[in-house]
Design an enzyme around this catalytic site. Structure first.
Site, short mmCIF file in Angstrom:
data_model
loop_
_atom_site.label_atom_id
_atom_site.label_comp_id
_atom_site.label_asym_id
_atom_site.label_seq_id
_atom_site.Cartn_x
_atom_site.Cartn_y
_atom_site.Cartn_z
N TYR A 162 -28.31 7.15 13.82
CA TYR A 162 -29.10 6.01 14.31
C TYR A 162 -28.35 5.26 15.39
O TYR A 162 -28.91 4.96 16.46
CB TYR A 162 -29.41 5.09 13.14
CG TYR A 162 -30.14 3.82 13.53
CD1 TYR A 162 -31.48 3.85 13.92
CD2 TYR A 162 -29.50 2.58 13.48
CE1 TYR A 162 -32.15 2.69 14.26
CE2 TYR A 162 -30.17 1.41 13.82
CZ TYR A 162 -31.48 1.47 14.21
OH TYR A 162 -32.15 0.32 14.55
N SER B 164 -30.69 -1.75 19.17
CA SER B 164 -30.05 -2.35 17.99
C SER B 164 -28.61 -2.68 18.35
O SER B 164 -28.02 -2.03 19.22
CB SER B 164 -30.08 -1.36 16.81
OG SER B 164 -29.22 -1.79 15.77
#
Length: 249
Positions: free
Chosen positions: A153, A140
């Site tokens: 995350y 990501s």
């Protein structure tokens, strides 16, 4: 290009929806035999129905190392080999770091980091003897530039990027390529809160130079390139697809 993955066998995790489902379908359309793995049995059935001749599925618990090792063996039992591993499955719990429980960090790392490493190791037991293999990790842009509210995350996806680079360097001598795709804002179920709010969507899109969110189909060509023989000299790379957002000053 149709047929560029003829004869290849791929395992795609998180294949029940979003990016994973798009990649699984894209591989099948280009000639690969695909095993799509996820927790959601119903959504996996829907994926399988889109191309039953080339897509089969398996339900898996990404926090269970034994299940992950068995999953790779299952792919080989079904198709005689494994050529491509796409580590796409992940979790992204939003939380205030000051109060986020350590149990949530553990779950995030087990799913986002330990599971891809376990699957890569299991696939390596086949890739190394056959002297070929492709591993594509989905990270990501938050793993490249941290994002508030997603500390756990972001940290886990940063680890995925470093894992990609390190494993690529270690396994290049075996003709195994390991690369990473780092998506930005894509219109998936994970972004439902943004997509369903005109105000939130406007504010989110305003930060993207392309002035829109991505469609999961736009990730498929790169995922196919990194799985195809033409990418045999590409390894240890992190490819950002985010409409120009992370390139801004």
């Amino acid at each position: 290009m149709a047929g560029e993955l003829n004869g290849k066998v791929a395992l795609v995790t998180g294949a029940s929806r979003g990016i994973g489902a798009a990649i699984a379908r894209g591989y099948a359309e280009r000639g690969a035999l695909v095993v799509g793995a996820a927790r959601s049995t119903d959504q996996l059935r829907e994926l399988e129905a889109t191309n039953p001749e080339r897509i089969s599925t398996a339900t898996v618990d990404l926090r269970d190392a034994e299940s992950l090792n068995s999953l790779v063996d299952l792919v080989v039992e079904r198709h005689g080999r494994i050529d491509i591993l796409v580590n796409n499955a992940g979790v992204a719990p939003a939380a205030d770091f000051a109060t986020e429980p350590i149990e949530q960090w553990r779950t995030t790392f087990e799913v986002n980091v330990i599971a891809p490493m376990t699957l890569a190791q299991a696939a390596g037991r086949y890739f190394i003897p056959q002297r070929s293999g492709k591993i594509i990790n989905i990270a990501s842009t938050t793993g490249i530039r941290g994002k508030p509210g997603l500390v756990g995350y972001s940290t886990s996806k940063g680890a995925v990027a470093r894992f990609t680079e390190a494993l690529a360097a270690e396994w290049a001598r075996h003709n195994i390529q390991v690369n990473c795709i780092a998506p930005g804002a894509f219109a998936t179920d994970a972004q439902s809160a943004v997509l369903e709010s005109p105000d939130l969507l406007h504010r989110r899109v305003r930060r993207i130079p392309a002035k829109r969110m991505g469609d999961v189909s736009e990730l498929v060509p790169l995922a196919c390139l990194l799985a195809a023989p033409g990418s045999d000299f590409i390894t240890g790379s992190i490819f950002v697809i985010d409409g120009g957002e992370s390139g801004k000053l």
